[in-house]
Design an enzyme around this catalytic site. Structure first.
Site, PDB file in Angstrom:
ATOM      1  N   LYS A  17       0.860  -1.283   0.049  1.00  0.00           N
ATOM      2  CA  LYS A  17      -0.010   0.056   0.024  1.00  0.00           C
ATOM      3  C   LYS A  17       0.939   1.314   0.176  1.00  0.00           C
ATOM      4  O   LYS A  17       0.755   2.324  -0.612  1.00  0.00           O
ATOM      5  CB  LYS A  17      -0.923  -0.137   1.252  1.00  0.00           C
ATOM      6  CG  LYS A  17      -2.228  -0.901   1.016  1.00  0.00           C
ATOM      7  CD  LYS A  17      -3.042  -1.149   2.318  1.00  0.00           C
ATOM      8  CE  LYS A  17      -3.830  -2.103   2.063  1.00  0.00           C
ATOM      9  NZ  LYS A  17      -4.729  -2.593   3.290  1.00  0.00           N
ATOM     10  N   GLN A  63      -4.961  -1.468   9.489  1.00  0.00           N
ATOM     11  CA  GLN A  63      -5.007  -2.801   8.775  1.00  0.00           C
ATOM     12  C   GLN A  63      -5.525  -3.697   9.805  1.00  0.00           C
ATOM     13  O   GLN A  63      -5.122  -3.947  11.032  1.00  0.00           O
ATOM     14  CB  GLN A  63      -3.447  -3.138   8.549  1.00  0.00           C
ATOM     15  CG  GLN A  63      -3.303  -4.501   7.915  1.00  0.00           C
ATOM     16  CD  GLN A  63      -3.670  -4.486   6.238  1.00  0.00           C
ATOM     17  OE1 GLN A  63      -3.708  -3.557   5.543  1.00  0.00           O
ATOM     18  NE2 GLN A  63      -4.481  -5.637   5.937  1.00  0.00           N
ATOM     19  N   ASP A  85     -11.476   2.750   3.452  1.00  0.00           N
ATOM     20  CA  ASP A  85     -11.981   1.176   3.791  1.00  0.00           C
ATOM     21  C   ASP A  85     -13.621   1.351   3.825  1.00  0.00           C
ATOM     22  O   ASP A  85     -14.123  -0.082   3.643  1.00  0.00           O
ATOM     23  CB  ASP A  85     -11.547   0.532   4.846  1.00  0.00           C
ATOM     24  CG  ASP A  85     -10.558  -0.329   4.478  1.00  0.00           C
ATOM     25  OD1 ASP A  85     -10.490  -0.550   3.247  1.00  0.00           O
ATOM     26  OD2 ASP A  85      -9.815  -0.836   5.385  1.00  0.00           O
TER      27      ASP A  85
END
Ligand code: NAP
Length: 298
Positions: A55, A99, A122
């Site tokens: 990422k 995460q 997200d």
């Protein structure tokens, strides 16, 4: 019957990253705006480390600002939440991603609730999930959004198609079903308590498997000509014993690929299908968030 078209997620993702990089260059030149993404990793989970590294690299490659915050596994939840608060308030950051999974002493729900909905790239907050369900503009979970890009290209007009999503998580199954519904599909969400899963799947023009059970979906579960999107990822040790001893893994999807490709019209492979789309959509979501936060028209 001819074999299924193999959907090349890598190529789609590369094109999407190019488009994102071009938009980032325009935002810098015309608005002095550099979209910024902060990723927080707690602990040493090996798969998460790979995702987080990638990422960061792809964010920088798109010309964006990237921050990776690596915290030890024993970090307290209060410390993590205070970092999230700081990132929420930081004007150089437009996307905040923690995460998952986090260590067991932390509450995933509390962490999601702490992320500003405006920076929730997200799409996990109640605000963004509710906006999506209400048909309002929302930051939408990256993997389902990536699946929709693939489906729209392969199928074209989705209106009236029978879609079956296996899995009902907040990250994957539920937003996937919402996006298919918005595209005027007739949507069924199946899960671990569903009866006659093979029969449900056989009705699908579009079948999305997001379960995490390797090769669960067999060839005879698939309607001939259906489009199959395999989201599942399970890691096994590499088949090569030397590579396996060195910790190398291989990825297996939820669909028995060889059987399925003999029946389906098109199918995503694992790896190289849905996976690469996820980070590309994360970059796209961060650019959208940066524009909304700075009043730049979409
Ligand atoms: P999750 O939260 O564990 O959800 C799994 C879902 O599958 C649940 O809704 C569960 O039903 C359902 N399920 C479990 N066993 C089943 C069975 N035997 N029959 C039917 N349904 C069953 O997982 P997730 O976060 O949604 O992720 C799903 C998979 O996608 C995982 O393999 C994950 O690694 C992968 N993934 C990949 C990407 C990517 O970038 N490619 C991104 C996200 C996730 P219940 O709700 O009834 O328990």
């Amino acid at each position: 019957m001819s074999e299924a078209r193999i959907i090349d997620g890598k190529a789609f993702a590369a094109k999407l990253r190019e488009d994102v990089a071009a938009e980032v260059a325009r935002l810098k030149a015309e608005h002095g705006l550099t979209p910024g993404l902060a990723v927080v990793l707690v602990g040493e989970d090996p798969a998460s480390q790979v995702y987080v590294r990638s990422k960061g690299e792809q964010t920088l490659a798109a010309g964006m600002h990237s921050e990776t915050h690596r915290l030890p596994a024993e970090t307290s939840q209060a410390e993590l939440l205070s970092l999230v608060e700081r990132l929420n308030d930081d004007p150089a950051i437009h996307g905040v991603l923690v995460q998952f999974p986090v260590p067991d002493h932390m509450s995933q729900a509390a962490i999601v609730a702490a992320i500003s909905p405006d920076k929730d790239v997200d799409g996990l907050t109640v605000t963004n999930a509710g906006r999506l369900a209400s048909g309002l503009p929302a930051l939408t979970s990256c993997t389902p959004a990536g699946c929709m890009v693939l489906l729209k290209d392969v199928v074209g007009d989705l209106s009236g198609k029978r879609a079956v999503v296996i899995g009902r998580s907040n990250l994957m199954g539920k937003p996937m079903a919402q996006l298919l519904l918005q595209a005027d599909c007739t949507v069924t969400i199946a899960h671990s308590r569903s009866k006659d899963l093979p029969g449900i799947c056989r009705e699908a023009d579009i079948l999305v498997a997001a379960v995490g059970r390797p090769e669960m979906v067999k060839g005879d579960w698939i309607k001939p000509g259906a489009v199959v999107i395999d989201v599942g990822i399970t890691r096994f040790p590499s088949r090569d014993p030397v590579a396996a001893a060195a910790g190398k893994t291989r990825l297996v999807g939820d669909v028995a690929f060889d059987e399925a490709k003999a029946v389906a019209g098109a199918i995503t492979p694992v790896p190289g299908g849905v996976g690469p789309m996820t980070i590309a959509m994360l970059l796209a979501n961060t650019v959208s968030a940066a524009k909304r936060l700075n009043g730049v028209a979409e």
